[in-house]
Motif scaffolding. Sequence first.
Motif, PDB file in Angstrom:
ATOM      1  N   GLN A 165      -3.673 -17.055  -9.105  1.00 48.39           N
ATOM      2  CA  GLN A 165      -4.594 -16.474  -8.116  1.00 48.39           C
ATOM      3  C   GLN A 165      -3.919 -15.345  -7.343  1.00 48.39           C
ATOM      4  O   GLN A 165      -4.477 -14.253  -7.170  1.00 48.39           O
ATOM      5  CB  GLN A 165      -5.069 -17.557  -7.140  1.00 48.39           C
ATOM      6  N   GLN A 166      -2.697 -15.603  -6.873  1.00 48.26           N
ATOM      7  CA  GLN A 166      -1.967 -14.573  -6.121  1.00 48.26           C
ATOM      8  C   GLN A 166      -1.712 -13.346  -7.002  1.00 48.26           C
ATOM      9  O   GLN A 166      -1.902 -12.200  -6.574  1.00 48.26           O
ATOM     10  CB  GLN A 166      -0.630 -15.136  -5.610  1.00 48.26           C
ATOM     11  N   GLN A 167      -1.294 -13.589  -8.232  1.00 45.38           N
ATOM     12  CA  GLN A 167      -1.023 -12.472  -9.146  1.00 45.38           C
ATOM     13  C   GLN A 167      -2.275 -11.593  -9.322  1.00 45.38           C
ATOM     14  O   GLN A 167      -2.200 -10.360  -9.265  1.00 45.38           O
ATOM     15  CB  GLN A 167      -0.568 -13.008 -10.513  1.00 45.38           C
ATOM     16  N   PHE A 168      -3.407 -12.227  -9.541  1.00 48.04           N
ATOM     17  CA  PHE A 168      -4.635 -11.459  -9.777  1.00 48.04           C
ATOM     18  C   PHE A 168      -5.173 -10.816  -8.500  1.00 48.04           C
ATOM     19  O   PHE A 168      -5.738  -9.714  -8.551  1.00 48.04           O
ATOM     20  CB  PHE A 168      -5.692 -12.320 -10.466  1.00 48.04           C
ATOM     21  N   ASP A 169      -4.982 -11.459  -7.357  1.00 49.09           N
ATOM     22  CA  ASP A 169      -5.389 -10.831  -6.093  1.00 49.09           C
ATOM     23  C   ASP A 169      -4.620  -9.528  -5.874  1.00 49.09           C
ATOM     24  O   ASP A 169      -5.195  -8.502  -5.502  1.00 49.09           O
ATOM     25  CB  ASP A 169      -5.143 -11.778  -4.903  1.00 49.09           C
ATOM     26  N   VAL A 170      -3.313  -9.586  -6.109  1.00 47.89           N
ATOM     27  CA  VAL A 170      -2.492  -8.376  -5.935  1.00 47.89           C
ATOM     28  C   VAL A 170      -2.827  -7.361  -7.037  1.00 47.89           C
ATOM     29  O   VAL A 170      -2.873  -6.150  -6.785  1.00 47.89           O
ATOM     30  CB  VAL A 170      -0.981  -8.720  -5.926  1.00 47.89           C
ATOM     31  N   ALA A 171      -3.090  -7.846  -8.249  1.00 51.38           N
ATOM     32  CA  ALA A 171      -3.454  -6.945  -9.356  1.00 51.38           C
ATOM     33  C   ALA A 171      -4.689  -6.122  -9.007  1.00 51.38           C
ATOM     34  O   ALA A 171      -4.760  -4.919  -9.311  1.00 51.38           O
ATOM     35  CB  ALA A 171      -3.691  -7.746 -10.633  1.00 51.38           C
ATOM     36  N   LYS A 172      -5.659  -6.750  -8.332  1.00 44.90           N
ATOM     37  CA  LYS A 172      -6.883  -6.015  -7.958  1.00 44.90           C
ATOM     38  C   LYS A 172      -6.570  -4.908  -6.955  1.00 44.90           C
ATOM     39  O   LYS A 172      -7.155  -3.815  -7.010  1.00 44.90           O
ATOM     40  CB  LYS A 172      -7.924  -6.987  -7.390  1.00 44.90           C
ATOM     41  N   LYS A 206       2.397   6.806  -6.775  1.00 43.20           N
ATOM     42  CA  LYS A 206       1.387   7.757  -7.263  1.00 43.20           C
ATOM     43  C   LYS A 206       1.887   9.206  -7.198  1.00 43.20           C
ATOM     44  O   LYS A 206       1.316  10.088  -7.835  1.00 43.20           O
ATOM     45  CB  LYS A 206       0.100   7.635  -6.440  1.00 43.20           C
ATOM     46  N   LYS A 207       2.922   9.437  -6.405  1.00 45.40           N
ATOM     47  CA  LYS A 207       3.469  10.808  -6.322  1.00 45.40           C
ATOM     48  C   LYS A 207       4.319  11.138  -7.561  1.00 45.40           C
ATOM     49  O   LYS A 207       4.687  12.282  -7.774  1.00 45.40           O
ATOM     50  CB  LYS A 207       4.313  10.963  -5.053  1.00 45.40           C
ATOM     51  N   TYR A 208       4.659  10.113  -8.299  1.00 51.14           N
ATOM     52  CA  TYR A 208       5.414  10.272  -9.541  1.00 51.14           C
ATOM     53  C   TYR A 208       4.488   9.925 -10.716  1.00 51.14           C
ATOM     54  O   TYR A 208       3.439   9.314 -10.514  1.00 51.14           O
ATOM     55  CB  TYR A 208       6.609   9.319  -9.555  1.00 51.14           C
ATOM     56  N   PRO A 209       4.885  10.252 -11.955  1.00 55.89           N
ATOM     57  CA  PRO A 209       4.048   9.850 -13.093  1.00 55.89           C
ATOM     58  C   PRO A 209       4.247   8.367 -13.465  1.00 55.89           C
ATOM     59  O   PRO A 209       4.550   8.025 -14.611  1.00 55.89           O
ATOM     60  CB  PRO A 209       4.506  10.790 -14.209  1.00 55.89           C
ATOM     61  N   VAL A 210       4.084   7.489 -12.463  1.00 56.84           N
ATOM     62  CA  VAL A 210       4.209   6.042 -12.699  1.00 56.84           C
ATOM     63  C   VAL A 210       2.847   5.527 -13.173  1.00 56.84           C
ATOM     64  O   VAL A 210       1.820   5.783 -12.553  1.00 56.84           O
ATOM     65  CB  VAL A 210       4.654   5.317 -11.405  1.00 56.84           C
ATOM     66  N   PHE A 211       2.837   4.815 -14.280  1.00 54.91           N
ATOM     67  CA  PHE A 211       1.595   4.334 -14.885  1.00 54.91           C
ATOM     68  C   PHE A 211       1.148   2.996 -14.304  1.00 54.91           C
ATOM     69  O   PHE A 211      -0.029   2.743 -14.098  1.00 54.91           O
ATOM     70  CB  PHE A 211       1.810   4.191 -16.401  1.00 54.91           C
ATOM     71  N   SER A 232      -7.111  -0.914  -7.692  1.00 52.61           N
ATOM     72  CA  SER A 232      -7.891  -0.062  -6.780  1.00 52.61           C
ATOM     73  C   SER A 232      -7.154   1.240  -6.467  1.00 52.61           C
ATOM     74  O   SER A 232      -7.762   2.215  -6.029  1.00 52.61           O
ATOM     75  CB  SER A 232      -8.216  -0.809  -5.482  1.00 52.61           C
ATOM     76  N   LYS A 233      -5.851   1.261  -6.692  1.00 52.77           N
ATOM     77  CA  LYS A 233      -5.043   2.471  -6.471  1.00 52.77           C
ATOM     78  C   LYS A 233      -4.924   3.311  -7.750  1.00 52.77           C
ATOM     79  O   LYS A 233      -4.221   4.325  -7.769  1.00 52.77           O
ATOM     80  CB  LYS A 233      -3.632   2.086  -6.007  1.00 52.77           C
ATOM     81  N   GLY A 234      -5.567   2.854  -8.815  1.00 50.25           N
ATOM     82  CA  GLY A 234      -5.515   3.618 -10.058  1.00 50.25           C
ATOM     83  C   GLY A 234      -4.238   3.417 -10.848  1.00 50.25           C
ATOM     84  O   GLY A 234      -3.815   4.278 -11.617  1.00 50.25           O
ATOM     85  N   GLU A 278       0.842  -1.215   0.000  1.00 57.21           N
ATOM     86  CA  GLU A 278       0.000   0.000   0.000  1.00 57.21           C
ATOM     87  C   GLU A 278       0.870   1.255   0.000  1.00 57.21           C
ATOM     88  O   GLU A 278       0.650   2.184  -0.775  1.00 57.21           O
ATOM     89  CB  GLU A 278      -0.908   0.022   1.241  1.00 57.21           C
ATOM     90  N   ALA A 279       1.846   1.279   0.899  1.00 58.54           N
ATOM     91  CA  ALA A 279       2.721   2.456   1.020  1.00 58.54           C
ATOM     92  C   ALA A 279       3.540   2.657  -0.256  1.00 58.54           C
ATOM     93  O   ALA A 279       3.748   3.799  -0.710  1.00 58.54           O
ATOM     94  CB  ALA A 279       3.646   2.291   2.221  1.00 58.54           C
ATOM     95  N   LEU A 280       4.000   1.555  -0.848  1.00 60.43           N
ATOM     96  CA  LEU A 280       4.793   1.652  -2.080  1.00 60.43           C
ATOM     97  C   LEU A 280       3.940   2.198  -3.225  1.00 60.43           C
ATOM     98  O   LEU A 280       4.392   3.044  -4.011  1.00 60.43           O
ATOM     99  CB  LEU A 280       5.369   0.274  -2.434  1.00 60.43           C
ATOM    100  N   LEU A 281       2.697   1.735  -3.318  1.00 54.03           N
ATOM    101  CA  LEU A 281       1.795   2.221  -4.374  1.00 54.03           C
ATOM    102  C   LEU A 281       1.486   3.707  -4.165  1.00 54.03           C
ATOM    103  O   LEU A 281       1.432   4.476  -5.133  1.00 54.03           O
ATOM    104  CB  LEU A 281       0.498   1.403  -4.401  1.00 54.03           C
TER     105      LEU A 281
END
Length: 296
Positions: A158-165, A132-137, A169-171, A125-128
Amino acid sequence: MEYQKQLQRIKNDSGFIAALDQSGGSTPKALENYGVSGDEYDNDEAMFDLVHEMRARIMTCDSFDNERVLGAILFEDTMDREVNGKPTANYLWEDKNIVPFLKVDKGLAEQMSGVQVMRPMPDLEALLDKAKKYPVFGTKMRSVIYEPNTDGIKKVVQQQFDVAKQILSKGLMPIVEPEVDINSKDKHECELLLKADILRNLERLNDDQQVMLKLTLPEEGGFYQELIDHPKVLKVVALSGGYSRQNACDKLEQNPGMIASFSRAFTEGLSKQQSDKEFADTIDASIDKIYKASKV
């Protein structure tokens, strides 16, 4: 606004994504390939200084242009540093029109059930939020599949898609990377199971959600066409996985619609000892070859 511009660029423009995201475990090898031996640094800080010098040299090279390079995947340490007096992601996007991505995984867990899932990511969460403070896509995260073990592959996807969601959610745009090891003796069987599982998980996404996929170049040309055409997939990119650049590009040409996201195959032949002209010529030849293979 920037996100939408970046989305359109990844969706519509031609080019490939340079993977410049070697982290703690893979950095010594990347430096060694670049002509920097282990006795030239004696701690992680010095090691990351050297690898950032290498990456900055690549990014600021005129050959590293937005006509052929669509995006670049960064390691957190690289995102936190500067290139030409600007935060790396800002330099890439504002000065070069190259879309920045961030590697977010913390490496691989021990092998079980023929696979390595990702280690836990308690600080995601903190890393995302920081990204977001940078123009990271978008982001990238890697797991590895060695054997056609149904349960193991299911766990990876399953793990990949759980984290992807969580990332969606963070845009941000997640690149889902369930790598199939190129040395697996049952590589095609792994790919069959993997494709079926990815398709199942794509159906579980909301209609307005998309992900990107980063996949090992398949044994059978055109094998991932169904994923390339899927409305919930923005782009399918290929990892080189240890193939030489020549071999990786040959395989990529057999998979129209896939573009490269190479790491080792991209930086192959670059050396700290090269003059700026030799370096620029080497990277230009690499970019040209990978770009042409990605345009097929």
